[in-house]
Design a protein around this motif. Structure first.
Motif, mmCIF file in Angstrom:
data_model
loop_
_atom_site.group_PDB
_atom_site.id
_atom_site.type_symbol
_atom_site.label_atom_id
_atom_site.label_comp_id
_atom_site.label_asym_id
_atom_site.label_seq_id
_atom_site.Cartn_x
_atom_site.Cartn_y
_atom_site.Cartn_z
ATOM 1 N N GLY A 1 10.288 26.890 22.926
ATOM 2 C CA GLY A 1 10.101 28.095 23.735
ATOM 3 C C GLY A 1 8.651 28.562 23.748
ATOM 4 O O GLY A 1 8.115 28.923 24.799
ATOM 5 N N LYS A 2 8.001 28.545 22.588
ATOM 6 C CA LYS A 2 6.594 28.973 22.516
ATOM 7 C C LYS A 2 5.696 28.014 23.290
ATOM 8 O O LYS A 2 4.766 28.435 23.968
ATOM 9 N N MET A 3 5.959 26.705 23.184
ATOM 10 C CA MET A 3 5.136 25.728 23.901
ATOM 11 C C MET A 3 5.338 25.858 25.410
ATOM 12 O O MET A 3 4.391 25.735 26.174
ATOM 13 N N GLN A 4 6.565 26.142 25.836
ATOM 14 C CA GLN A 4 6.826 26.373 27.253
ATOM 15 C C GLN A 4 6.092 27.634 27.716
ATOM 16 O O GLN A 4 5.474 27.652 28.780
ATOM 17 N N GLU A 5 6.146 28.672 26.914
ATOM 18 C CA GLU A 5 5.520 29.954 27.244
ATOM 19 C C GLU A 5 3.995 29.849 27.289
ATOM 20 O O GLU A 5 3.353 30.296 28.230
ATOM 21 N N LYS A 6 3.408 29.241 26.265
ATOM 22 C CA LYS A 6 1.945 29.242 26.131
ATOM 23 C C LYS A 6 1.266 28.117 26.913
ATOM 24 O O LYS A 6 0.122 28.262 27.325
ATOM 25 N N TYR A 7 1.963 26.974 27.070
ATOM 26 C CA TYR A 7 1.328 25.805 27.682
ATOM 27 C C TYR A 7 2.040 25.300 28.932
ATOM 28 O O TYR A 7 1.586 24.322 29.538
ATOM 29 N N GLY A 8 3.157 25.892 29.296
ATOM 30 C CA GLY A 8 3.902 25.426 30.459
ATOM 31 C C GLY A 8 4.468 24.034 30.252
ATOM 32 O O GLY A 8 4.619 23.263 31.186
ATOM 33 N N MET A 9 4.765 23.712 29.026
ATOM 34 C CA MET A 9 5.224 22.393 28.631
ATOM 35 C C MET A 9 6.738 22.283 28.823
ATOM 36 O O MET A 9 7.464 23.242 28.583
ATOM 37 N N ALA A 10 7.199 21.101 29.234
ATOM 38 C CA ALA A 10 8.637 20.855 29.348
ATOM 39 C C ALA A 10 9.260 20.805 27.958
ATOM 40 O O ALA A 10 8.590 20.475 26.978
ATOM 41 N N LYS A 11 10.540 21.121 27.884
ATOM 42 C CA LYS A 11 11.262 21.150 26.615
ATOM 43 C C LYS A 11 11.159 19.811 25.892
ATOM 44 O O LYS A 11 10.899 19.758 24.698
ATOM 45 N N GLU A 12 11.327 18.718 26.617
ATOM 46 C CA GLU A 12 11.283 17.382 26.015
ATOM 47 C C GLU A 12 9.893 17.067 25.472
ATOM 48 O O GLU A 12 9.743 16.456 24.416
ATOM 49 N N ALA B 1 7.673 19.277 24.449
ATOM 50 C CA ALA B 1 7.485 20.105 23.258
ATOM 51 C C ALA B 1 8.204 19.494 22.060
ATOM 52 O O ALA B 1 7.690 19.509 20.944
ATOM 53 N N GLU B 2 9.378 18.920 22.287
ATOM 54 C CA GLU B 2 10.122 18.285 21.200
ATOM 55 C C GLU B 2 9.337 17.094 20.638
ATOM 56 O O GLU B 2 9.281 16.897 19.425
ATOM 57 N N LYS B 3 8.702 16.326 21.510
ATOM 58 C CA LYS B 3 7.892 15.191 21.049
ATOM 59 C C LYS B 3 6.722 15.668 20.187
ATOM 60 O O LYS B 3 6.420 15.081 19.155
ATOM 61 N N VAL B 4 6.062 16.750 20.607
ATOM 62 C CA VAL B 4 4.949 17.305 19.846
ATOM 63 C C VAL B 4 5.447 17.778 18.480
ATOM 64 O O VAL B 4 4.824 17.519 17.453
ATOM 65 N N PHE B 5 6.556 18.463 18.479
ATOM 66 C CA PHE B 5 7.153 18.981 17.239
ATOM 67 C C PHE B 5 7.461 17.830 16.284
ATOM 68 O O PHE B 5 7.116 17.877 15.112
ATOM 69 N N LYS C 1 6.175 14.809 16.240
ATOM 70 C CA LYS C 1 4.938 14.163 15.790
ATOM 71 C C LYS C 1 4.308 14.949 14.638
ATOM 72 O O LYS C 1 3.750 14.378 13.722
ATOM 73 N N SER C 2 4.393 16.253 14.702
ATOM 74 C CA SER C 2 3.780 17.092 13.668
ATOM 75 C C SER C 2 4.519 16.983 12.338
ATOM 76 O O SER C 2 3.998 17.386 11.316
ATOM 77 N N HIS C 3 5.725 16.447 12.364
ATOM 78 C CA HIS C 3 6.530 16.322 11.148
ATOM 79 C C HIS C 3 6.727 14.875 10.734
ATOM 80 O O HIS C 3 7.541 14.591 9.880
ATOM 81 N N ALA C 4 6.000 13.967 11.343
ATOM 82 C CA ALA C 4 6.167 12.537 11.014
ATOM 83 C C ALA C 4 5.609 12.205 9.660
ATOM 84 O O ALA C 4 4.793 12.826 9.103
#
Length: 63
Positions: free
Chosen positions: A41-52, A54-58, A60-63
Protein backbone atom coordinates in the motif's frame (compact mmCIF):
# COMPACT_ATOMS: atom_id res chain seq x y z
CA UNK A 1 8.94 -16.21 3.56
CA UNK A 2 6.88 -16.56 6.71
CA UNK A 3 5.67 -13.67 8.83
CA UNK A 4 7.91 -14.44 11.83
CA UNK A 5 11.03 -14.42 9.65
CA UNK A 6 10.04 -11.10 8.08
CA UNK A 7 9.31 -9.49 11.44
CA UNK A 8 12.65 -10.70 12.79
CA UNK A 9 14.55 -9.17 9.88
CA UNK A 10 12.39 -6.06 9.54
CA UNK A 11 14.64 -3.67 11.45
CA UNK A 12 17.62 -4.63 9.31
CA UNK A 13 15.64 -4.56 6.06
CA UNK A 14 13.93 -1.25 6.82
CA UNK A 15 17.27 0.59 6.78
CA UNK A 16 17.99 -0.80 3.35
CA UNK A 17 14.51 0.07 2.13
CA UNK A 18 14.82 3.64 3.37
CA UNK A 19 18.19 4.03 1.65
CA UNK A 20 16.82 2.72 -1.65
CA UNK A 21 13.32 4.17 -1.47
CA UNK A 22 13.79 7.64 -0.01
CA UNK A 23 10.11 8.54 -0.07
CA UNK A 24 9.49 6.01 2.71
CA UNK A 25 9.72 7.81 6.04
CA UNK A 26 10.67 6.34 9.40
CA UNK A 27 6.99 6.57 10.33
CA UNK A 28 6.03 4.63 7.18
CA UNK A 29 8.54 1.90 7.98
CA UNK A 30 7.39 1.72 11.59
CA UNK A 31 3.77 1.45 10.45
CA UNK A 32 4.61 -1.28 7.90
CA UNK A 33 6.51 -3.30 10.53
CA UNK A 34 7.15 -6.24 8.19
CA UNK A 35 3.56 -6.47 6.90
CA UNK A 36 3.52 -7.17 3.16
CA UNK A 37 0.08 -5.66 2.56
CA UNK A 38 0.99 -2.42 4.34
CA UNK A 39 4.26 -2.26 2.40
CA UNK A 40 2.45 -2.75 -0.90
CA UNK A 41 0.00 0.00 0.00
CA UNK A 42 2.78 2.46 0.86
CA UNK A 43 4.69 1.67 -2.35
CA UNK A 44 1.50 2.15 -4.38
CA UNK A 45 0.81 5.43 -2.57
CA UNK A 46 4.33 6.89 -2.71
CA UNK A 47 5.62 5.48 -6.01
CA UNK A 48 2.54 4.49 -8.01
CA UNK A 49 3.86 0.94 -8.03
CA UNK A 50 1.70 -2.08 -8.88
CA UNK A 51 0.96 -4.51 -6.05
CA UNK A 52 2.98 -7.29 -7.70
CA UNK A 53 5.96 -5.00 -8.25
CA UNK A 54 5.87 -3.90 -4.61
CA UNK A 55 5.77 -7.55 -3.52
CA UNK A 56 8.93 -8.25 -5.55
CA UNK A 57 10.71 -5.31 -3.90
CA UNK A 58 9.58 -6.48 -0.46
CA UNK A 59 10.79 -10.03 -1.10
CA UNK A 60 14.15 -8.81 -2.42
CA UNK A 61 14.69 -6.78 0.75
CA UNK A 62 14.24 -9.95 2.82
CA UNK A 63 16.33 -12.33 0.72
Amino acid sequence: MNTDTVKGKWKQASGSLKANWGKLTDDDLQEIDGNLEKFQGKMQEKYGMAKEEAEKVFNKSHA
